[in-house]
Design a protein around this motif. Sequence first.
Motif, PDB file in Angstrom:
ATOM      1  N   PHE A   9     -10.260  69.380  60.786  1.00 20.90           N
ATOM      2  CA  PHE A   9     -10.277  68.675  62.062  1.00 20.90           C
ATOM      3  C   PHE A   9     -11.175  69.381  63.063  1.00 20.90           C
ATOM      4  O   PHE A   9     -11.867  68.746  63.843  1.00 20.90           O
ATOM      5  N   LYS A  10     -11.170  70.700  63.034  1.00 27.72           N
ATOM      6  CA  LYS A  10     -12.002  71.462  63.969  1.00 27.72           C
ATOM      7  C   LYS A  10     -13.480  71.225  63.670  1.00 27.72           C
ATOM      8  O   LYS A  10     -14.277  70.997  64.578  1.00 27.72           O
ATOM      9  N   ASP A  11     -13.847  71.237  62.405  1.00 27.32           N
ATOM     10  CA  ASP A  11     -15.240  71.055  62.020  1.00 27.32           C
ATOM     11  C   ASP A  11     -15.712  69.610  62.142  1.00 27.32           C
ATOM     12  O   ASP A  11     -16.899  69.357  62.269  1.00 27.32           O
ATOM     13  N   ALA A  12     -14.791  68.658  62.102  1.00 25.27           N
ATOM     14  CA  ALA A  12     -15.176  67.247  62.125  1.00 25.27           C
ATOM     15  C   ALA A  12     -15.880  66.870  63.424  1.00 25.27           C
ATOM     16  O   ALA A  12     -16.763  66.020  63.438  1.00 25.27           O
ATOM     17  N   PHE A  13     -15.499  67.484  64.528  1.00 31.13           N
ATOM     18  CA  PHE A  13     -16.062  67.119  65.817  1.00 31.13           C
ATOM     19  C   PHE A  13     -16.940  68.207  66.425  1.00 31.13           C
ATOM     20  O   PHE A  13     -17.347  68.098  67.569  1.00 31.13           O
ATOM     21  N   SER A  14     -17.251  69.236  65.669  1.00 31.17           N
ATOM     22  CA  SER A  14     -18.010  70.353  66.229  1.00 31.17           C
ATOM     23  C   SER A  14     -19.461  70.000  66.532  1.00 31.17           C
ATOM     24  O   SER A  14     -20.069  70.598  67.403  1.00 31.17           O
ATOM     25  N   ASN A  15     -20.034  69.015  65.866  1.00 34.04           N
ATOM     26  CA  ASN A  15     -21.443  68.679  66.079  1.00 34.04           C
ATOM     27  C   ASN A  15     -21.638  67.561  67.106  1.00 34.04           C
ATOM     28  O   ASN A  15     -22.748  67.139  67.351  1.00 34.04           O
ATOM     29  N   GLU A  16     -20.569  67.057  67.712  1.00 35.79           N
ATOM     30  CA  GLU A  16     -20.699  65.970  68.676  1.00 35.79           C
ATOM     31  C   GLU A  16     -20.802  66.512  70.096  1.00 35.79           C
ATOM     32  O   GLU A  16     -20.028  67.356  70.504  1.00 35.79           O
ATOM     33  N   ASP A  17     -21.789  66.000  70.819  1.00 35.25           N
ATOM     34  CA  ASP A  17     -21.962  66.357  72.217  1.00 35.25           C
ATOM     35  C   ASP A  17     -21.792  65.083  73.027  1.00 35.25           C
ATOM     36  O   ASP A  17     -22.617  64.182  72.981  1.00 35.25           O
ATOM     37  N   LEU A  18     -20.686  64.990  73.753  1.00 31.85           N
ATOM     38  CA  LEU A  18     -20.397  63.793  74.526  1.00 31.85           C
ATOM     39  C   LEU A  18     -20.966  63.856  75.930  1.00 31.85           C
ATOM     40  O   LEU A  18     -20.871  62.893  76.678  1.00 31.85           O
TER      41      LEU A  18
END
Length: 139
Positions: free
Chosen positions: A48-57
């Motif tokens: 879960f931590k890695d799933a969203f690490s590359n997203e910049d909102l």
Amino acid sequence: MNIRSYSFLAHFLCVVFFAVSADAFVVVLSGNTRVRSSTTLNIFGKSFKDAFSNEDLGERQNAGLKGGPKANENVSINGKAVPAVVGQKLSVVAAAARVQIPYNCRNGECGTCTVKVNSRKVKACQATVPVGDCRIETL
């Protein structure tokens, strides 16, 4: 499936349940619980931590109204200045200012609530506060 199949399936699921982890697992045996606790989620937490690490909102925006409500500061009822929002019904504005306007149907059919807005007759239960100058006079 009949009731016995469901009963067997429920018993099977309750008898043994393993949560796969490197250092923690839970075994449930007929309602008795033995737990070796761990404060980490191990593989699940890392996923879960890695799933969203590359997203910049980007920068977080305000969830409210953009620019706020459009207030009309040029509203007066019988010469008394009152606060109002553009698009707000005249009946609501009058009630907030404690000005009594008679009503019967409240859907614009009877004409009991007729008032003058900028010297034009309108029904207070249907008309809304316009942009700009708004002088409301009760009849």
